[in-house]
Design an enzyme around this catalytic site. Structure first.
Site, PDB file in Angstrom:
ATOM      1  N   HIS A 150     -56.452 -28.930  74.713  1.00  0.00           N
ATOM      2  CA  HIS A 150     -57.530 -29.724  75.305  1.00  0.00           C
ATOM      3  C   HIS A 150     -56.953 -31.070  75.735  1.00  0.00           C
ATOM      4  O   HIS A 150     -56.163 -31.675  74.998  1.00  0.00           O
ATOM      5  CB  HIS A 150     -58.613 -30.046  74.259  1.00  0.00           C
ATOM      6  CG  HIS A 150     -59.390 -28.885  73.754  1.00  0.00           C
ATOM      7  ND1 HIS A 150     -60.629 -28.544  74.237  1.00  0.00           N
ATOM      8  CD2 HIS A 150     -59.122 -27.979  72.775  1.00  0.00           C
ATOM      9  CE1 HIS A 150     -61.101 -27.496  73.579  1.00  0.00           C
ATOM     10  NE2 HIS A 150     -60.202 -27.134  72.681  1.00  0.00           N
TER      11      HIS A 150
ATOM     12  N   ASP B 168     -62.686 -27.562  81.394  1.00  0.00           N
ATOM     13  CA  ASP B 168     -63.460 -26.934  80.322  1.00  0.00           C
ATOM     14  C   ASP B 168     -64.896 -26.710  80.800  1.00  0.00           C
ATOM     15  O   ASP B 168     -65.491 -27.568  81.463  1.00  0.00           O
ATOM     16  CB  ASP B 168     -63.444 -27.821  79.067  1.00  0.00           C
ATOM     17  CG  ASP B 168     -63.882 -27.051  77.837  1.00  0.00           C
ATOM     18  OD1 ASP B 168     -63.033 -26.777  76.971  1.00  0.00           O
ATOM     19  OD2 ASP B 168     -65.086 -26.703  77.739  1.00  0.00           O
ATOM     20  N   ILE B 169     -65.439 -25.569  80.456  1.00  0.00           N
ATOM     21  CA  ILE B 169     -66.797 -25.196  80.901  1.00  0.00           C
ATOM     22  C   ILE B 169     -67.874 -26.052  80.215  1.00  0.00           C
ATOM     23  O   ILE B 169     -68.983 -26.189  80.739  1.00  0.00           O
ATOM     24  CB  ILE B 169     -67.028 -23.680  80.650  1.00  0.00           C
ATOM     25  CG1 ILE B 169     -68.057 -23.120  81.616  1.00  0.00           C
ATOM     26  CG2 ILE B 169     -67.374 -23.384  79.206  1.00  0.00           C
ATOM     27  CD1 ILE B 169     -68.106 -21.597  81.631  1.00  0.00           C
TER      28      ILE B 169
ATOM     29  N   GLY C  85     -61.212 -25.269  63.856  1.00  0.00           N
ATOM     30  CA  GLY C  85     -62.296 -25.234  64.836  1.00  0.00           C
ATOM     31  C   GLY C  85     -61.985 -24.429  66.081  1.00  0.00           C
ATOM     32  O   GLY C  85     -62.668 -24.563  67.100  1.00  0.00           O
ATOM     33  N   GLN C  86     -60.960 -23.564  66.015  1.00  0.00           N
ATOM     34  CA  GLN C  86     -60.618 -22.750  67.191  1.00  0.00           C
ATOM     35  C   GLN C  86     -61.672 -21.676  67.412  1.00  0.00           C
ATOM     36  O   GLN C  86     -62.106 -21.016  66.467  1.00  0.00           O
ATOM     37  CB  GLN C  86     -59.233 -22.103  66.973  1.00  0.00           C
ATOM     38  CG  GLN C  86     -58.714 -21.374  68.196  1.00  0.00           C
ATOM     39  CD  GLN C  86     -57.265 -20.892  68.018  1.00  0.00           C
ATOM     40  OE1 GLN C  86     -56.661 -21.066  66.954  1.00  0.00           O
ATOM     41  NE2 GLN C  86     -56.722 -20.290  69.049  1.00  0.00           N
TER      42      GLN C  86
ATOM     43  N   HIS D 133     -54.491 -23.049  73.536  1.00  0.00           N
ATOM     44  CA  HIS D 133     -54.882 -23.938  74.636  1.00  0.00           C
ATOM     45  C   HIS D 133     -54.828 -25.372  74.162  1.00  0.00           C
ATOM     46  O   HIS D 133     -55.168 -25.676  73.024  1.00  0.00           O
ATOM     47  CB  HIS D 133     -56.288 -23.605  75.153  1.00  0.00           C
ATOM     48  CG  HIS D 133     -57.316 -23.456  74.084  1.00  0.00           C
ATOM     49  ND1 HIS D 133     -57.438 -22.309  73.322  1.00  0.00           N
ATOM     50  CD2 HIS D 133     -58.258 -24.307  73.625  1.00  0.00           C
ATOM     51  CE1 HIS D 133     -58.422 -22.471  72.445  1.00  0.00           C
ATOM     52  NE2 HIS D 133     -58.923 -23.685  72.606  1.00  0.00           N
TER      53      HIS D 133
HETATM   54  P1  AMP Z   1     -61.575 -24.145  71.008  1.00  0.00           P
HETATM   55  O1  AMP Z   1     -62.928 -24.293  70.375  1.00  0.00           O
HETATM   56  O2  AMP Z   1     -60.595 -25.200  70.672  1.00  0.00           O
HETATM   57  O3  AMP Z   1     -61.036 -22.742  70.809  1.00  0.00           O
HETATM   58  O4  AMP Z   1     -61.813 -24.360  72.556  1.00  0.00           O
HETATM   59  C1  AMP Z   1     -62.260 -23.389  73.428  1.00  0.00           C
HETATM   60  C2  AMP Z   1     -62.749 -24.129  74.639  1.00  0.00           C
HETATM   61  O5  AMP Z   1     -62.857 -23.215  75.713  1.00  0.00           O
HETATM   62  C3  AMP Z   1     -64.126 -24.779  74.480  1.00  0.00           C
HETATM   63  O6  AMP Z   1     -64.034 -26.181  74.707  1.00  0.00           O
HETATM   64  C4  AMP Z   1     -64.987 -24.075  75.517  1.00  0.00           C
HETATM   65  O7  AMP Z   1     -65.934 -24.920  76.113  1.00  0.00           O
HETATM   66  C5  AMP Z   1     -63.944 -23.595  76.507  1.00  0.00           C
HETATM   67  N1  AMP Z   1     -64.313 -22.419  77.300  1.00  0.00           N
HETATM   68  C6  AMP Z   1     -64.876 -21.274  76.851  1.00  0.00           C
HETATM   69  N2  AMP Z   1     -65.048 -20.416  77.871  1.00  0.00           N
HETATM   70  C7  AMP Z   1     -64.591 -21.036  78.988  1.00  0.00           C
HETATM   71  C8  AMP Z   1     -64.515 -20.672  80.362  1.00  0.00           C
HETATM   72  N3  AMP Z   1     -64.941 -19.487  80.809  1.00  0.00           N
HETATM   73  N4  AMP Z   1     -63.993 -21.573  81.235  1.00  0.00           N
HETATM   74  C9  AMP Z   1     -63.585 -22.779  80.793  1.00  0.00           C
HETATM   75  N5  AMP Z   1     -63.606 -23.173  79.517  1.00  0.00           N
HETATM   76  C10 AMP Z   1     -64.127 -22.324  78.627  1.00  0.00           C
END
Ligand code: AMP
Ligand code: ZN
Length: 112
Positions: A100, A29-30, A91-92, A98
């Site tokens: 986590h 995760d970024i 909270g998506q 995906h």
């Molecule tokens: P959600 O809020 O459950 O939809 O999670 C989306 C997740 O994607 C968040 O934890 C972000 O930090 C992560 N995210 C967004 N863009 C990227 C990216 N380019 N590379 C890796 N993770 C990312």
């Protein structure tokens, strides 16, 4: 399709990939919320968990299997958490399913 995670699958946006096979990709995760925080996504674009069909059940199991396997590889032998935020109230923020995986710190309950 204008989907961030489809672009990661396609290699159009870079990601710190941990694992990839025919069906799934896993990457860090970024914005990590724990010392270990990675995402497991299907290569197939599915908007959210509530869009899952019976045809996707193998894929769903494979995501879960991959999540625990990589968690252990990253040293989370004493436990970890998996989360799938679903839709706005869940909270998506990225609308490509995906999972986590968070570990290497004590997590609390209930979540916010
Ligand atoms: P959600 O809020 O459950 O939809 O999670 C989306 C997740 O994607 C968040 O934890 C972000 O930090 C992560 N995210 C967004 N863009 C990227 C990216 N380019 N590379 C890796 N993770 C990312
Ligand atoms: Zn997508």
């Amino acid at each position: 399709m204008d989907c961030l995670f489809c672009k990661i699958v396609a290699g159009d946006i870079p990601a710190q990939k941990l694992y990839e096979d025919e069906h799934v990709v896993a990457f860090h995760d970024i914005a990590p919320q724990a010392p270990v925080h990675f995402l497991v996504i299907p290569k197939k674009h599915i908007r959210m968990l509530s869009d899952l069909t019976v045809e996707d059940t193998f894929l769903a199991g494979h995501i879960l299997y991959t999540a625990q396997r990589l968690a252990k590889e990253l040293g989370c032998d004493d436990g970890f958490r998996v989360v799938m935020n679903t839709n706005e109230i869940g909270g998506q923020t990225v609308y490509h399913i995906h999972m986590h995986v968070l570990g290497q710190r004590q997590l609390t309950w209930p979540p916010g």
